[in-house]
Design a protein around this motif. Sequence first.
Motif, PDB file in Angstrom:
ATOM      1  N   ASN A 261      20.403  23.198  37.496  1.00  0.00           N
ATOM      2  CA  ASN A 261      21.383  22.721  36.532  1.00  0.00           C
ATOM      3  C   ASN A 261      21.186  21.274  36.112  1.00  0.00           C
ATOM      4  O   ASN A 261      21.695  20.843  35.085  1.00  0.00           O
ATOM      5  N   ALA A 262      20.467  20.499  36.913  1.00  0.00           N
ATOM      6  CA  ALA A 262      20.306  19.090  36.578  1.00  0.00           C
ATOM      7  C   ALA A 262      19.404  18.873  35.362  1.00  0.00           C
ATOM      8  O   ALA A 262      19.494  17.848  34.691  1.00  0.00           O
ATOM      9  N   ILE A 263      18.507  19.809  35.078  1.00  0.00           N
ATOM     10  CA  ILE A 263      17.584  19.653  33.955  1.00  0.00           C
ATOM     11  C   ILE A 263      18.349  19.805  32.644  1.00  0.00           C
ATOM     12  O   ILE A 263      18.932  20.854  32.369  1.00  0.00           O
ATOM     13  N   GLU A 264      18.343  18.752  31.833  1.00  0.00           N
ATOM     14  CA  GLU A 264      19.073  18.762  30.566  1.00  0.00           C
ATOM     15  C   GLU A 264      18.148  18.930  29.371  1.00  0.00           C
ATOM     16  O   GLU A 264      18.550  19.496  28.346  1.00  0.00           O
ATOM     17  N   VAL A 265      16.932  18.397  29.487  1.00  0.00           N
ATOM     18  CA  VAL A 265      15.993  18.429  28.364  1.00  0.00           C
ATOM     19  C   VAL A 265      14.607  18.784  28.896  1.00  0.00           C
ATOM     20  O   VAL A 265      14.204  18.308  29.958  1.00  0.00           O
ATOM     21  N   VAL A 266      13.898  19.607  28.142  1.00  0.00           N
ATOM     22  CA  VAL A 266      12.504  19.918  28.446  1.00  0.00           C
ATOM     23  C   VAL A 266      11.641  19.357  27.320  1.00  0.00           C
ATOM     24  O   VAL A 266      11.952  19.526  26.138  1.00  0.00           O
TER      25      VAL A 266
ATOM     26  N   GLY B 148      10.047  27.629  24.470  1.00  0.00           N
ATOM     27  CA  GLY B 148      11.402  27.097  24.350  1.00  0.00           C
ATOM     28  C   GLY B 148      12.453  28.195  24.384  1.00  0.00           C
ATOM     29  O   GLY B 148      13.496  28.056  25.037  1.00  0.00           O
ATOM     30  N   ARG B 149      12.183  29.305  23.713  1.00  0.00           N
ATOM     31  CA  ARG B 149      13.134  30.420  23.713  1.00  0.00           C
ATOM     32  C   ARG B 149      13.299  31.002  25.119  1.00  0.00           C
ATOM     33  O   ARG B 149      14.408  31.358  25.539  1.00  0.00           O
ATOM     34  N   GLN B 150      12.179  31.104  25.853  1.00  0.00           N
ATOM     35  CA  GLN B 150      12.254  31.602  27.228  1.00  0.00           C
ATOM     36  C   GLN B 150      13.080  30.665  28.107  1.00  0.00           C
ATOM     37  O   GLN B 150      13.905  31.115  28.916  1.00  0.00           O
TER      38      GLN B 150
ATOM     39  N   MET C 285      18.171  21.542  25.841  1.00  0.00           N
ATOM     40  CA  MET C 285      17.476  20.984  24.690  1.00  0.00           C
ATOM     41  C   MET C 285      15.967  20.995  24.944  1.00  0.00           C
ATOM     42  O   MET C 285      15.519  20.660  26.049  1.00  0.00           O
ATOM     43  N   VAL C 286      15.189  21.368  23.944  1.00  0.00           N
ATOM     44  CA  VAL C 286      13.736  21.461  24.075  1.00  0.00           C
ATOM     45  C   VAL C 286      13.078  20.643  22.968  1.00  0.00           C
ATOM     46  O   VAL C 286      13.357  20.838  21.785  1.00  0.00           O
TER      47      VAL C 286
ATOM     48  N   LEU D 155      12.960  25.399  19.472  1.00  0.00           N
ATOM     49  CA  LEU D 155      12.757  23.949  19.566  1.00  0.00           C
ATOM     50  C   LEU D 155      13.932  23.237  18.903  1.00  0.00           C
ATOM     51  O   LEU D 155      14.394  23.637  17.841  1.00  0.00           O
ATOM     52  N   ASP D 156      14.391  22.164  19.540  1.00  0.00           N
ATOM     53  CA  ASP D 156      15.487  21.383  18.980  1.00  0.00           C
ATOM     54  C   ASP D 156      15.003  20.132  18.258  1.00  0.00           C
ATOM     55  O   ASP D 156      15.718  19.589  17.419  1.00  0.00           O
ATOM     56  N   HIS D 157      13.793  19.697  18.593  1.00  0.00           N
ATOM     57  CA  HIS D 157      13.306  18.450  17.999  1.00  0.00           C
ATOM     58  C   HIS D 157      11.797  18.376  18.181  1.00  0.00           C
ATOM     59  O   HIS D 157      11.244  18.959  19.124  1.00  0.00           O
ATOM     60  N   VAL D 158      11.152  17.690  17.264  1.00  0.00           N
ATOM     61  CA  VAL D 158       9.709  17.451  17.357  1.00  0.00           C
ATOM     62  C   VAL D 158       9.475  15.955  17.240  1.00  0.00           C
ATOM     63  O   VAL D 158       9.982  15.303  16.318  1.00  0.00           O
ATOM     64  N   LEU D 159       8.728  15.411  18.195  1.00  0.00           N
ATOM     65  CA  LEU D 159       8.417  13.981  18.204  1.00  0.00           C
ATOM     66  C   LEU D 159       6.903  13.790  18.280  1.00  0.00           C
ATOM     67  O   LEU D 159       6.249  14.395  19.131  1.00  0.00           O
TER      68      LEU D 159
END
Length: 328
Positions: A47-52, A71-73, A84-85, A100-104
């Motif tokens: 549960n601690a993981i918020e963003v990948v 990301g969907r998996q 958030m991915v 995917l929520d964002h691309v950097l």
Amino acid sequence: MQDLARVLLVTRARLARRDLIEGLPALGWPIAVVDRPSAALERVTENAIEVVIIDLTRSGTEALAEAAALGRQLKAATRPRSLMVIAMAAAHPTGIEDGLDHVLPPPLVPLQLANRLDSLARLATAEDEIALRSETFGALGQGLNLSHDSTEPFRLLIVAEPAPQVLALYNTLSEGGALVSASFSHHAGFDSLSRTRPDAVVLQADPGLDQALSLAATLRRNSAHYHLPISLILTDVDDPSPIELMGKGISDLISPGRSIRQIADQVLESARLFRRIDRAQATLMDSTRSELMDAATGLFTARLFANHVVGLKDRKSTRLNSSHLVIS
């Protein structure tokens, strides 16, 4: 630190990402690193993981599609909470793919990435609350207003002298459907911001870096523009350090040598995230005006609060059960 990780980096290039791996924990983002999708699926149920962050080792739409599939998996493995991915890759001009929520685009400095992680964490919290309120309101016979999805073109403001690069960026963004305004002085840019609210602002480091930073700092002191993404196009000359630039209000650094198309994609990514956060905030604000809320205070009534707590308890149970899944 791995056990306390809030962000998970999936990469086969640890050495190349050493600055991020070492820098993010000091900025409030303890990090875990894995090199395989299967390892990411095992780790992300914590549960601690918020963003990948998925670090793409190659460019192109095929690689981005593979990242979206992962990301969907990952999102499916962590429901009902919002995970958030981010894909670390060249931005995609046609928008975010499902998963995917964002691309950097790399290279990224730790502070730049940490700021984006903070935004995504706020967004996840807001969207989790929207989902829960939607269930709570629905159980009491009233839907939540989810009509804030906007199909309007992005509104962008470029504040820079009319150099060839600036004019080319203006044309590229406009041809892509964005509503672009250009101010050729920082005073004019500030006047424009007092009349309209863009989804992103673009500044240029050369010439006029001091004026650009002054404008950015002014916007950060304005509550209406505090979260507005401000991109700075860097030059080949020795600009101040990223920490100094971002400490003065810049939220996104655009590296020297990037093509006009790449700059445009990066600006649109910032605008897209800002619009999504803005939409979530508007939805939550609308919920406070519901007939189910206390009219005098805009707070939950006792009945609504009781139903909301039941929803929270159910979600926690679901979350605990999903954390015991074994990924083969």
